[in-house]
Motif scaffolding. Sequence first.
Motif, PDB file in Angstrom:
ATOM      1  N   PRO A 165       0.754  -1.314  -0.036  1.00 28.72           N
ATOM      2  CA  PRO A 165      -0.050  -0.167  -0.127  1.00 28.72           C
ATOM      3  C   PRO A 165       0.950   1.042   0.103  1.00 28.72           C
ATOM      4  N   THR A 166       0.947   2.035  -1.013  1.00 31.26           N
ATOM      5  CA  THR A 166       1.663   3.136  -1.077  1.00 31.26           C
ATOM      6  C   THR A 166       1.009   4.505  -1.637  1.00 31.26           C
ATOM      7  N   THR A 167       1.505   5.537  -1.146  1.00 32.56           N
ATOM      8  CA  THR A 167       0.978   7.008  -1.601  1.00 32.56           C
ATOM      9  C   THR A 167       2.245   7.638  -1.991  1.00 32.56           C
ATOM     10  N   TYR A 219      -2.928  11.464   7.071  1.00 36.16           N
ATOM     11  CA  TYR A 219      -3.867  10.818   6.054  1.00 36.16           C
ATOM     12  C   TYR A 219      -3.280  10.351   4.958  1.00 36.16           C
ATOM     13  N   LEU A 220      -2.234  10.976   4.409  1.00 29.27           N
ATOM     14  CA  LEU A 220      -1.569  10.542   3.322  1.00 29.27           C
ATOM     15  C   LEU A 220      -1.358   8.775   3.637  1.00 29.27           C
ATOM     16  N   LEU A 221      -0.916   8.483   4.720  1.00 31.46           N
ATOM     17  CA  LEU A 221      -0.704   7.112   4.865  1.00 31.46           C
ATOM     18  C   LEU A 221      -1.969   6.386   5.073  1.00 31.46           C
ATOM     19  N   ALA A 222      -2.987   6.828   5.359  1.00 33.16           N
ATOM     20  CA  ALA A 222      -4.294   6.179   5.273  1.00 33.16           C
ATOM     21  C   ALA A 222      -4.913   6.100   3.832  1.00 33.16           C
ATOM     22  N   ALA A 223      -4.488   6.836   3.036  1.00 36.54           N
ATOM     23  CA  ALA A 223      -4.541   6.714   1.619  1.00 36.54           C
ATOM     24  C   ALA A 223      -4.047   5.812   0.739  1.00 36.54           C
TER      25      ALA A 223
END
Length: 223
Positions: A165-167, A219-223
């Motif tokens: 899982p990556t942003t 929030y970026l990690l949650a995305a």
Amino acid sequence: PVDLVGRKILITGPTGQVALPVVEHFARIADVSVLARFRKAEDRDLMESMGATVLQADLADAGSLAIVPEDFEYVLNFAVVKSGDFDYDLAANAEGVGNLMTRCRNVKAFLHFSSTAVYEYVGQEPRVENAPLGDNHRVMFPTYSISKIAAETVCRFVAHQLRIPTTIARLSVPYGDNGGWMYFHLLMMQQGIPIDLHPDKPNYYNPLHADDYIEKIPYLLAA
């Protein structure tokens, strides 16, 4: 957002202007390790004084990452090299992302910090995420834009191949109490050094304070 209190986090490029406030913030609330080449003893001492665990390695050297534990929950990749040597900079910035992600393939989320330097110059036209890419930073940093584009490509490839899982977050003009473009421009003015301006006036900047991008990280990690 992801709750990072007590989580095991790895932060790369920790001594850089953008990442340093991130280390300082999260080392207070989480189990933070920092990874860099650490050629200066004072950099290592600073990280340890903030409560972070120091890991000395070179992202361009996959073998050196053997010291990196494989149980990190989250990785924040701020590492960037701007030596001007394409071979090394592509190895460190692009291949380095692949080496890091492969080592940390068990994370809950991987956050790669890129730059709006990846975009092609199109004057005053606002950018969108899928706007054309280009080499717009060559006048200042010959390898920077191309290395950032290459790093994003490797990041996407490994994320898909290993299902990590990556942003990818493209920052524009990050700054804070420890520096940034406004500070550098002030130093240039103080020293009488000309500041290059693009002929398509006015020249717009989009400042992003450290407090704001730190707030956005969960929030970026949650995305």
